[in-house]
Design a protein around this motif. Sequence first.
Motif, PDB file in Angstrom:
ATOM      1  N   GLU A  12       1.041  -1.112  -0.185  1.00 15.47           N
ATOM      2  CA  GLU A  12       0.060  -0.061   0.041  1.00 15.47           C
ATOM      3  C   GLU A  12       0.939   1.191  -0.173  1.00 15.47           C
ATOM      4  O   GLU A  12       1.628   1.453   0.898  1.00 15.47           O
ATOM      5  CB  GLU A  12      -1.060  -0.194   1.168  1.00 15.47           C
ATOM      6  CG  GLU A  12      -2.022  -1.295   1.169  1.00 15.47           C
ATOM      7  CD  GLU A  12      -2.491  -1.492   2.465  1.00 15.47           C
ATOM      8  OE1 GLU A  12      -3.707  -0.537   2.825  1.00 15.47           O
ATOM      9  OE2 GLU A  12      -1.959  -2.100   3.472  1.00 15.47           O
ATOM     10  N   GLU A 153      -3.650   6.446  -2.195  1.00 14.97           N
ATOM     11  CA  GLU A 153      -3.230   5.333  -1.794  1.00 14.97           C
ATOM     12  C   GLU A 153      -3.254   4.385  -2.619  1.00 14.97           C
ATOM     13  O   GLU A 153      -4.348   4.076  -3.547  1.00 14.97           O
ATOM     14  CB  GLU A 153      -3.984   5.101  -0.544  1.00 14.97           C
ATOM     15  CG  GLU A 153      -3.356   3.483  -0.211  1.00 14.97           C
ATOM     16  CD  GLU A 153      -4.116   2.871   1.302  1.00 14.97           C
ATOM     17  OE1 GLU A 153      -4.798   3.708   1.909  1.00 14.97           O
ATOM     18  OE2 GLU A 153      -4.160   1.901   1.372  1.00 14.97           O
ATOM     19  N   GLU A 213       1.158  -6.430   8.678  1.00 17.58           N
ATOM     20  CA  GLU A 213       1.308  -5.124   8.008  1.00 17.58           C
ATOM     21  C   GLU A 213       2.430  -4.201   8.717  1.00 17.58           C
ATOM     22  O   GLU A 213       2.403  -4.156   9.880  1.00 17.58           O
ATOM     23  CB  GLU A 213       0.044  -4.351   7.929  1.00 17.58           C
ATOM     24  CG  GLU A 213       0.043  -3.197   7.023  1.00 17.58           C
ATOM     25  CD  GLU A 213      -1.573  -2.506   7.300  1.00 17.58           C
ATOM     26  OE1 GLU A 213      -2.233  -3.065   7.723  1.00 17.58           O
ATOM     27  OE2 GLU A 213      -1.446  -1.482   6.295  1.00 17.58           O
TER      28      GLU A 213
HETATM   29 MG    MG Z   1      -4.359  -1.248   4.682  1.00 22.35          MG
END
Ligand code: MG
Length: 477
Positions: A12, A153, A213
């Motif tokens: 991302e 994004e 993440e």
């Molecule tokens: Mg995310």
Amino acid sequence: MHSNYEAVIGLEVHAELSTRSKIFCACPTTFGAPPNTACCPVCTGFPGTLPVLNRAAVELGIKAGLATDCEISRRVRFHRKHYTYPDLPKGYQITQYDHPLCRSGRLTFPLDGAEKTVDITRIHLEEDAGKLIHTKEGLSLVDHNRCGVPLIEIVTEPVIHSAEEAVAFLKALRLRLLYAGVSDCKMQEGSLRCDVNLSVRRIGENTLGVRTEMKNLNSFTAVAGAIKAEFARQVRALENGEVIYRETRRYDEQKGETVLLRRKESVSDYRFLPEPDLPPFSLEDGLVERLHGSLPSLPEARRTDYKALYGATEEECDLLLSSPHLASFFESCASQTPYPKLLIHLLLGEILRILPADPKATDFTASPTAFARVATLWGEGKLNSTAAKNLAMLVWQGEQDPVSAMERLNLAQNSNPHDIETWITQVFQAHPDMLESYRKGKTNVVKAITGAVMAASKGKADPVMLKTLLEKRLKSL
Ligand code: MG
Ligand code: ADP
Ligand code: ZN
């Protein structure tokens, strides 16, 4: 043990858009202003204020999609994503949820002599949050200047399998966004940041493992380091029979390891709801087509040209393409000289070196015609390399007429054999020690002698002729 597993990675990427004002108010987006001097009631979330969408942000978002082969959604709508954090004064972020501006794109880039394609799931528009500053005294301060800076994004499919692939993708993406004029992509200023999602699985398996993440990585080195560390950690955990949890982790660059921040919140925690102050709207007819037509030639196409037309190497292309301004300047010059390789030499050897320090670096006010002329004079043997570099620098600083500058400053190369012989004689007389060494077989002293003759000529002796004449004289000693 590692070789039984593969990493599965989706990225991302957040890029700050190159607009002059913020996405929902008129505040400037300048980086580095004193804290809380570039904000207003709208971007600091005062009750009763209303957001007004910045048209330029939407256009740049569309350009990002076009530069990565996305489908552009003709209907634009925003959602609120709720969470509390001291850098988010409104208590929610305005973002896009189920209707991103762009979908289903891809980016193809060179990797280890082959090509790799990474599919892009979506690109959506949103606003940035502010910044927390933690002082030595243990205070936490909040700077709202970044609140409301427009972001895109970019979310990829989980199709990346190593740190090398991730970094190559990010470099290619960065160049695309830079050339499309979408973002200045300065990782050191946080205008390009990357979150890494990573899971592991046994080679040959098709299902996806549980992912973690790593957020806000702001250099290629950090991205590569985080991937390697987290891959190793997950493999170790699985081999020890442990379970991987959905987590947000932080990469500690010093220690080279990832550290647990929090167990992942679920989508429902954010209470996404349609933004009531920004009603959905449709893009006007022809806008996407017009933006498509305005995209400049992208870096891959330029690279192909540089190699085919000017004989540039891969490394030279990397450097020439590192700044769109430099690339354009190079192109304007290259069409005006039969010596493009010498031109590349001058640009990469001299100009590129001073670019970061030179505040005019992005202006490129020098005359391409004059700059190209320097390469030509060098190619024709009228200047030697030292003089060519000096003259190139003068032209860079504004000199318009390199030929008269060359004469005025007496830079022209001297290829007169009589003059060169005289300088050689001078050096022989002044340095009997050097000749003595040469006679004793220390042939590497030839370099020093050459240097002394060149100095005696004030840098103007034709180096090829100097070499020939000096060799003859030394042989006959
Ligand atoms: Mg995310
Ligand atoms: P979220 O909204 O929680 O961030 P998304 O579905 O938008 O989740 O996915 C975010 C990123 O995670 C995408 O880049 C996607 O490719 C990647 N991703 C999803 N599942 C996995 C997985 N199992 N392993 C690695 N990456 C994944
Ligand atoms: Zn504002």
